[in-house]
Design an enzyme around this catalytic site. Sequence first.
Site, PDB file in Angstrom:
ATOM      1  N   SER A 102       0.845  -1.184   0.000  1.00 34.67           N
ATOM      2  CA  SER A 102       0.000   0.000   0.000  1.00 34.67           C
ATOM      3  C   SER A 102       0.880   1.233   0.000  1.00 34.67           C
ATOM      4  O   SER A 102       1.895   1.272   0.713  1.00 34.67           O
ATOM      5  CB  SER A 102      -0.911   0.001   1.229  1.00 34.67           C
ATOM      6  N   HIS A 106       2.569  12.103  -1.181  1.00 34.76           N
ATOM      7  CA  HIS A 106       2.175  13.498  -1.030  1.00 34.76           C
ATOM      8  C   HIS A 106       3.316  14.385  -1.538  1.00 34.76           C
ATOM      9  O   HIS A 106       4.278  14.648  -0.819  1.00 34.76           O
ATOM     10  CB  HIS A 106       1.884  13.831   0.436  1.00 34.76           C
ATOM     11  N   HIS A 116      -2.452   7.380  -4.605  1.00 34.85           N
ATOM     12  CA  HIS A 116      -2.573   6.219  -3.727  1.00 34.85           C
ATOM     13  C   HIS A 116      -2.680   4.969  -4.596  1.00 34.85           C
ATOM     14  O   HIS A 116      -3.267   5.000  -5.684  1.00 34.85           O
ATOM     15  CB  HIS A 116      -3.826   6.353  -2.859  1.00 34.85           C
ATOM     16  N   VAL A 119      -2.236  -3.129  -3.664  1.00 32.43           N
ATOM     17  CA  VAL A 119      -2.617  -4.460  -4.141  1.00 32.43           C
ATOM     18  C   VAL A 119      -2.509  -5.388  -2.942  1.00 32.43           C
ATOM     19  O   VAL A 119      -1.589  -5.271  -2.138  1.00 32.43           O
ATOM     20  CB  VAL A 119      -1.733  -4.956  -5.305  1.00 32.43           C
ATOM     21  N   ARG A 120      -3.461  -6.310  -2.813  1.00 30.35           N
ATOM     22  CA  ARG A 120      -3.506  -7.119  -1.600  1.00 30.35           C
ATOM     23  C   ARG A 120      -4.122  -8.486  -1.889  1.00 30.35           C
ATOM     24  O   ARG A 120      -4.833  -8.672  -2.884  1.00 30.35           O
ATOM     25  CB  ARG A 120      -4.322  -6.403  -0.525  1.00 30.35           C
ATOM     26  N   HIS A 155      -5.954   7.628 -16.931  1.00 26.15           N
ATOM     27  CA  HIS A 155      -7.034   6.687 -17.247  1.00 26.15           C
ATOM     28  C   HIS A 155      -6.712   5.834 -18.471  1.00 26.15           C
ATOM     29  O   HIS A 155      -7.196   4.696 -18.567  1.00 26.15           O
ATOM     30  CB  HIS A 155      -8.344   7.446 -17.435  1.00 26.15           C
ATOM     31  N   HIS A 185     -20.175  13.150   2.926  1.00 25.77           N
ATOM     32  CA  HIS A 185     -20.501  14.370   3.668  1.00 25.77           C
ATOM     33  C   HIS A 185     -20.078  15.635   2.918  1.00 25.77           C
ATOM     34  O   HIS A 185     -20.489  16.740   3.284  1.00 25.77           O
ATOM     35  CB  HIS A 185     -19.853  14.334   5.055  1.00 25.77           C
ATOM     36  N   GLY A 269      -2.914  -4.079  13.598  1.00 24.43           N
ATOM     37  CA  GLY A 269      -1.785  -3.705  12.749  1.00 24.43           C
ATOM     38  C   GLY A 269      -0.955  -2.604  13.384  1.00 24.43           C
ATOM     39  O   GLY A 269      -1.327  -2.026  14.406  1.00 24.43           O
ATOM     40  N   ARG A 270       0.162  -2.302  12.756  1.00 25.72           N
ATOM     41  CA  ARG A 270       1.068  -1.293  13.297  1.00 25.72           C
ATOM     42  C   ARG A 270       0.518   0.094  12.976  1.00 25.72           C
ATOM     43  O   ARG A 270       0.426   0.483  11.811  1.00 25.72           O
ATOM     44  CB  ARG A 270       2.453  -1.473  12.686  1.00 25.72           C
TER      45      ARG A 270
END
Length: 316
Positions: A102, A106, A116, A119-120, A155, A185, A269-270
């Site tokens: 991940s 910035h 961002h 892949v997992r 794209h 929101h 997780g950390r």
Amino acid sequence: MNNQTSINSKAPDISIVIDFLKKLQDKICHALEQADGSGRFIEDNWKRKEGGGGRTRVMTNGAVIEQGGVNFSVVSGDKLPPSATAHRPELAGRTWQACGVSLVIHPKNPHIPTSHANVRFFIAEKEGEEPVWWFGGGFDLTPFYPVEEDVLHWHQVAHDLCQPFGEQVYSDYKKWCDEYFYLKHRDETRGVGGLFFDDLNKWSFDVCLNYIEAVGQGFIDAYVPIVNRRKNDEFTEQQRQFQLYRRGRYVEFNLVFDRGTLFGLQSGGRTESILMSMPPLARWEYNFQADENSEEAKLNHYLEPRDWLTELSANK
């Protein structure tokens, strides 16, 4: 490549995925260091008490990248957190493993978009039963001063990497991205989108892995040219302040809506690695309104789902 469900030609093997992800982390870090010119990623290895660990790599104060992180992790456990079983009750009582890469970048220059990608892979097993597994991931682009050339390129790369896997893959995963990265929101998208997918197991394990590999390489092919095109653009303090203001939206999404952040925190997780996606600086301003016809106001036209390839290709 057929888009229909196929018979698995290879049993799911997390060790193959882990090997690929480590190499992908290396490749992305190298490409971003080359684009930055002077910044380097510092590696922080960590272990998780409940099982697993990872390699967090962070660059701060580079020539181009103000702060960026490219994380690899593999975690496991005997019981899934509520964020996972709420939508998949069949996973209750299974041991599980999850691994992924991940990243969030910035940049310092407001003319370079934040980006961002991840892949997992996830697998849950129970003795005597077939394993439950899937892939997920994607990438998205968050510009502050959008350039049509960059949006079209982003794209186009996403579209082209999807084509070998089926005619509808790009349009389906682009739509999913638009819907997922939406700030309810604020009634706006987080940026100009890209690809997002989850629960991917409609193809064989090896074809799904091939797609994940294409997405990982696709991020490099899509983002690095944009960085190189914009990194020498001059910017004003006003533009810098607008960038910091818009970064606040990024924080809002990650802390309010992002399922990955929630899963990471709930699964032990950390925390430092999970929250490395936060920008180093951001600001909020009460009821900010950009001046009509200003460069800042133009961003509003990009914060809604659109058929970028058709629209922008017609403008060329």
